[in-house]
Design an enzyme around this catalytic site. Structure first.
Site, PDB file in Angstrom:
ATOM      1  N   GLU A  37      49.399  32.051  31.003  1.00 55.15           N
ATOM      2  CA  GLU A  37      50.428  31.034  30.712  1.00 55.15           C
ATOM      3  C   GLU A  37      50.267  29.832  31.635  1.00 55.15           C
ATOM      4  OE1 GLU A  37      50.727  34.202  31.470  1.00 55.15           O
ATOM      5  OE2 GLU A  37      52.682  34.993  30.976  1.00 55.15           O
ATOM      6  N   CYS A  82      55.699  33.464  35.982  1.00 56.97           N
ATOM      7  CA  CYS A  82      55.476  32.607  34.804  1.00 56.97           C
ATOM      8  C   CYS A  82      56.769  32.269  34.067  1.00 56.97           C
ATOM      9  CB  CYS A  82      54.490  33.278  33.850  1.00 56.97           C
ATOM     10  SG  CYS A  82      52.837  33.374  34.548  1.00 56.97           S
ATOM     11  N   CYS A 120      55.242  37.307  33.423  1.00 60.25           N
ATOM     12  CA  CYS A 120      55.684  37.938  34.667  1.00 60.25           C
ATOM     13  C   CYS A 120      56.744  37.054  35.343  1.00 60.25           C
ATOM     14  CB  CYS A 120      54.492  38.155  35.593  1.00 60.25           C
ATOM     15  SG  CYS A 120      53.907  36.604  36.273  1.00 60.25           S
ATOM     16  N   HIS A 166      47.259  33.060  35.941  1.00 57.56           N
ATOM     17  CA  HIS A 166      47.735  33.731  34.725  1.00 57.56           C
ATOM     18  C   HIS A 166      47.471  32.892  33.473  1.00 57.56           C
ATOM     19  CE1 HIS A 166      50.709  36.586  36.918  1.00 57.56           C
ATOM     20  NE2 HIS A 166      49.529  36.536  37.472  1.00 57.56           N
TER      21      HIS A 166
HETATM   22  N1  LIG Z   1      52.045  37.331  31.745  1.00 61.41           N
HETATM   23  C1  LIG Z   1      50.933  37.675  32.344  1.00 61.41           C
HETATM   24  C2  LIG Z   1      50.855  38.886  33.018  1.00 61.41           C
HETATM   25  C3  LIG Z   1      49.671  39.219  33.642  1.00 61.41           C
HETATM   26  N2  LIG Z   1      48.618  38.396  33.570  1.00 61.41           N
HETATM   27  C4  LIG Z   1      47.327  38.800  34.139  1.00 61.41           C
HETATM   28  O1  LIG Z   1      47.156  40.144  33.766  1.00 61.41           O
HETATM   29  C5  LIG Z   1      46.520  40.872  34.795  1.00 61.41           C
HETATM   30  C6  LIG Z   1      47.441  42.008  35.187  1.00 61.41           C
HETATM   31  O2  LIG Z   1      46.689  42.913  35.895  1.00 61.41           O
HETATM   32  P1  LIG Z   1      47.136  44.434  36.052  1.00 61.41           P
HETATM   33  O3  LIG Z   1      48.557  44.469  36.529  1.00 61.41           O
HETATM   34  O4  LIG Z   1      46.107  45.157  36.839  1.00 61.41           O
HETATM   35  O5  LIG Z   1      47.070  44.912  34.560  1.00 61.41           O
HETATM   36  P2  LIG Z   1      47.806  46.099  33.847  1.00 61.41           P
HETATM   37  O6  LIG Z   1      46.842  46.654  32.866  1.00 61.41           O
HETATM   38  O7  LIG Z   1      49.104  45.614  33.304  1.00 61.41           O
HETATM   39  O8  LIG Z   1      48.091  47.150  35.005  1.00 61.41           O
HETATM   40  P3  LIG Z   1      48.606  48.645  34.859  1.00 61.41           P
HETATM   41  O9  LIG Z   1      47.372  49.490  34.745  1.00 61.41           O
HETATM   42  O10 LIG Z   1      49.366  48.874  36.107  1.00 61.41           O
HETATM   43  O11 LIG Z   1      49.457  48.717  33.615  1.00 61.41           O
HETATM   44  C7  LIG Z   1      46.243  39.893  35.910  1.00 61.41           C
HETATM   45  O12 LIG Z   1      44.927  39.388  35.767  1.00 61.41           O
HETATM   46  C8  LIG Z   1      47.245  38.772  35.629  1.00 61.41           C
HETATM   47  O13 LIG Z   1      46.734  37.546  36.082  1.00 61.41           O
HETATM   48  C9  LIG Z   1      48.705  37.193  32.891  1.00 61.41           C
HETATM   49  O14 LIG Z   1      47.732  36.445  32.798  1.00 61.41           O
HETATM   50  N3  LIG Z   1      49.873  36.847  32.315  1.00 61.41           N
END
Ligand SMILES: Nc1ccn([C@@H]2O[C@H](COP(=O)(O)OP(=O)(O)OP(=O)(O)O)[C@@H](O)[C@H]2O)c(=O)n1
Length: 316
Positions: free
Chosen positions: A202, A231, A228, A200
């Site tokens: 963060e 994190c 999330c 992620h």
């Molecule tokens: N605080 C966060 C939350 C998520 N991620 C990254 O964001 C992506 C989330 O993927 P996904 O759940 O498929 O994205 P969304 O677009 O939120 O999914 P949805 O279509 O279900 O909304 C992943 O690569 C995860 O590593 C991140 O870097 N930091």
């Protein structure tokens, strides 16, 4: 490229949150803000007079670029870059009634006094948004930037803030193309999908920071997507004092990623992109605004007498 940046900027959490808040209005915050930013950045960064531009190039020893086609290419590239920066910047629009605030229930004078001026918070979030384009997740890019505020009063143009680290969601450092699968949760094969391997934003920012996080200093993380459940404890454990983010995902639970802990997180101040919860009171308190070092901020009453004083953040 430009079309991709436009689409992702429009779809980002900040614009979507505003659209949800004002479902009945026809105001297109994004386009309105984009037009303003393009004009502002052209004035700031583009040398409209071609002769003057050539003189500048010669002064810095780049006379080769004064000949065509190099000169016209250079000017076109500058225009494209301005358009791109303005587009990304409008994904966190300048809007008086909207910004990074803590919820009314958590609001206290102490937290309010420690919050950054909106213009600076927005600027740092735009940095995170730019970084998100380096992602290796083909569905969504996430960017995170960490800054801290020094206790000393040295001013270097960024007030007392200094850069601590940054990151984006990507496969582990050193991995090569196709080393890991890149799939979303619509894929059936749960064992090998991307969530297992993508680090992620963060986590990358914390792991590869170039400065230590000092407990006595105000450190802050700017993340383009809500942290999330994995994190949240890492951010708190690292000693970060403030989180600036969007809250569109708060309370969401998917098979491999959930956003349940952010809402309950205590001990770290949370500033989420939302309508100003204090309404007109804070707006009045924030006025009048001044622009110094390119930053808009309220003028404290006793400072109006010192128009040339350099910008310093914090209370001293
Ligand atoms: N605080 C966060 C939350 C998520 N991620 C990254 O964001 C992506 C989330 O993927 P996904 O759940 O498929 O994205 P969304 O677009 O939120 O999914 P949805 O279509 O279900 O909304 C992943 O690569 C995860 O590593 C991140 O870097 N930091």
């Amino acid at each position: 490229m430009m079309q991709f940046v436009e689409e992702t900027s429009y779809k980002c959490d900040f614009i979507q949150k505003m659209a949800k808040t004002f479902p009945d209005t026809n105001i297109d915050f994004y386009s309105k803000c984009r037009q303003e930013r393009i004009k502002e950045y052209e004035l700031l960064f583009f040398v409209s007079n071609e002769e003057l531009h050539k003189q500048i190039l010669m002064t810095i020893g780049l006379e080769n670029l004064c000949e065509n086609p190099y000169f016209s290419n250079l000017r076109q590239n500058m225009k494209d870059l301005i358009l791109l920066l303005a587009t990304v910047a409008s994904s966190v629009p300048i809007c008086k009634h909207y910004g990074f605030y803590c919820d009314k229930t958590e609001q206290s004078n102490e937290i309010y006094n420690q919050s950054l001026p909106q213009e600076i918070a927005r600027h740092c979030m735009v940095q995170a948004r730019l970084l998100a384009y380096r992602t290796e997740d083909h569905k969504i890019g996430v960017g995170a930037v960490i800054w801290a505020e020094k206790k000393s009063q040295n001013c270097d143009g960024t007030g007392m803030m200094y850069f601590v680290g940054c990151g984006y969601n990507a496969f582990p450092v050193g991995s090569e193309y196709a080393d890991f699968p890149n799939m979303d949760d619509k894929q059936k094969d749960r064992e090998i999908r991307k969530f297992r391997y993508i680090v992620h934003a963060e986590q990358n920012a914390l792991t590869f920071r170039c400065q230590e996080i000092k407990p006595e200093e105000k450190s802050m993380i700017f993340v383009t997507k809500c942290p999330c459940d994995e994190c949240v404890p890492l951010i708190k454990g690292a000693g970060i004092k403030q989180i600036y983010t969007g809250d569109i995902d708060v309370g969401r639970k998917k098979a491999d990623i959930s956003y349940m802990r952010f809402g309950e997180l205590e001990g770290v101040s949370k500033f989420t992109w939302q309508l100003n919860p204090a309404g007109t009171c804070v707006l009045e308190r924030n006025e009048p605004e001044s622009r110094e070092n390119g930053v808009v901020r309220p003028i404290p009453p006793n400072e109006e007498m010192h128009p040339h004083k350099k910008l310093c953040l914090g209370n001293h």
